[in-house]
Design a protein around this motif. Structure first.
Motif, PDB file in Angstrom:
ATOM      1  N   ASN A 180      36.789  32.100  44.290  1.00 20.03           N
ATOM      2  CA  ASN A 180      35.744  33.123  44.365  1.00 20.03           C
ATOM      3  C   ASN A 180      35.871  34.031  45.575  1.00 20.03           C
ATOM      4  OD1 ASN A 180      34.534  32.198  42.026  1.00 20.03           O
ATOM      5  ND2 ASN A 180      33.370  30.657  43.122  1.00 20.03           N
ATOM      6  N   SER A 181      36.976  33.963  46.324  1.00 19.13           N
ATOM      7  CA  SER A 181      37.144  34.822  47.493  1.00 19.13           C
ATOM      8  C   SER A 181      37.443  36.251  47.051  1.00 19.13           C
ATOM      9  CB  SER A 181      38.266  34.293  48.379  1.00 19.13           C
ATOM     10  OG  SER A 181      39.509  34.444  47.729  1.00 19.13           O
ATOM     11  N   ASP A 182      37.243  37.194  47.969  1.00 21.66           N
ATOM     12  CA  ASP A 182      37.454  38.606  47.648  1.00 21.66           C
ATOM     13  C   ASP A 182      38.914  38.926  47.352  1.00 21.66           C
ATOM     14  OD1 ASP A 182      34.796  39.209  47.928  1.00 21.66           O
ATOM     15  OD2 ASP A 182      34.976  39.669  50.070  1.00 21.66           O
ATOM     16  N   GLN A 183      39.819  38.197  47.972  1.00 20.31           N
ATOM     17  CA  GLN A 183      41.239  38.472  47.794  1.00 20.31           C
ATOM     18  C   GLN A 183      41.710  38.169  46.372  1.00 20.31           C
ATOM     19  OE1 GLN A 183      43.670  36.334  50.529  1.00 20.31           O
ATOM     20  NE2 GLN A 183      45.549  37.355  49.917  1.00 20.31           N
ATOM     21  N   TYR A 184      41.199  37.106  45.767  1.00 15.39           N
ATOM     22  CA  TYR A 184      41.659  36.683  44.442  1.00 15.39           C
ATOM     23  C   TYR A 184      40.615  36.877  43.353  1.00 15.39           C
ATOM     24  CZ  TYR A 184      45.390  34.524  47.079  1.00 15.39           C
ATOM     25  OH  TYR A 184      46.444  34.306  47.907  1.00 15.39           O
ATOM     26  N   ARG A 185      39.569  37.619  43.645  1.00 17.82           N
ATOM     27  CA  ARG A 185      38.488  37.787  42.677  1.00 17.82           C
ATOM     28  C   ARG A 185      38.942  38.526  41.421  1.00 17.82           C
ATOM     29  NH1 ARG A 185      32.487  38.013  43.553  1.00 17.82           N
ATOM     30  NH2 ARG A 185      33.158  36.767  45.289  1.00 17.82           N
ATOM     31  N   ASN A 186      39.750  39.562  41.570  1.00 15.56           N
ATOM     32  CA  ASN A 186      40.195  40.363  40.424  1.00 15.56           C
ATOM     33  C   ASN A 186      41.649  40.103  40.041  1.00 15.56           C
ATOM     34  OD1 ASN A 186      37.707  41.665  40.142  1.00 15.56           O
ATOM     35  ND2 ASN A 186      38.220  43.040  41.826  1.00 15.56           N
ATOM     36  N   ASN A 201      43.610  34.423  37.974  1.00 16.13           N
ATOM     37  CA  ASN A 201      42.425  33.659  38.357  1.00 16.13           C
ATOM     38  C   ASN A 201      41.866  32.946  37.121  1.00 16.13           C
ATOM     39  OD1 ASN A 201      40.042  32.694  39.384  1.00 16.13           O
ATOM     40  ND2 ASN A 201      39.484  34.599  40.404  1.00 16.13           N
ATOM     41  N   LEU A 251      38.354  34.059  35.602  1.00 12.96           N
ATOM     42  CA  LEU A 251      38.244  35.232  34.735  1.00 12.96           C
ATOM     43  C   LEU A 251      38.465  34.863  33.277  1.00 12.96           C
ATOM     44  CD1 LEU A 251      40.171  37.910  36.802  1.00 12.96           C
ATOM     45  CD2 LEU A 251      37.719  37.695  36.500  1.00 12.96           C
ATOM     46  N   LYS A 272      32.330  35.922  35.094  1.00 17.23           N
ATOM     47  CA  LYS A 272      32.475  37.229  35.731  1.00 17.23           C
ATOM     48  C   LYS A 272      31.202  37.532  36.512  1.00 17.23           C
ATOM     49  CE  LYS A 272      35.696  38.887  32.339  1.00 17.23           C
ATOM     50  NZ  LYS A 272      36.086  39.889  31.397  1.00 17.23           N
ATOM     51  N   ASP A 273      31.115  36.987  37.730  1.00 14.49           N
ATOM     52  CA  ASP A 273      29.941  37.166  38.559  1.00 14.49           C
ATOM     53  C   ASP A 273      30.076  38.311  39.548  1.00 14.49           C
ATOM     54  OD1 ASP A 273      29.510  33.581  38.813  1.00 14.49           O
ATOM     55  OD2 ASP A 273      28.701  34.990  37.338  1.00 14.49           O
ATOM     56  N   HIS A 274      31.061  39.146  39.386  1.00 12.72           N
ATOM     57  CA  HIS A 274      31.257  40.214  40.369  1.00 12.72           C
ATOM     58  C   HIS A 274      31.035  41.575  39.766  1.00 12.72           C
ATOM     59  CE1 HIS A 274      35.109  39.166  38.545  1.00 12.72           C
ATOM     60  NE2 HIS A 274      35.430  40.439  38.649  1.00 12.72           N
TER      61      HIS A 274
END
Length: 58
Positions: free
Chosen positions: A38-44, A48, A51, A56-58
């Motif tokens: 769930n970190s910003d670096q690997y969120r998209n 992952n 996904l 998809k909580d972002h």
């Protein structure tokens, strides 16, 4: 005289520190893995697994 004899052999008490250590390591590794996913670096990142599971909580 022959055959199986009954001895009071402690099994759980000597193994208790190893069981507690194994459970705590499992819990901490799972928490670190969840934090990394769930970190910003690997969120998209398309690799992952969150996904593909529909989280998809972002």
């Amino acid at each position: 005289m022959f055959g199986l004899r009954k001895f009071n052999t402690p099994v759980l008490r000597p193994a208790a520190p190893f069981i507690i250590g194994g459970v705590s390591v499992l819990f901490l590794v799972a928490k670190m893995q969840d934090a990394m996913i769930n970190s910003d670096q690997y969120r998209n990142d398309p690799r992952n697994p969150a996904l593909s599971a529909g989280k998809k909580d972002h």
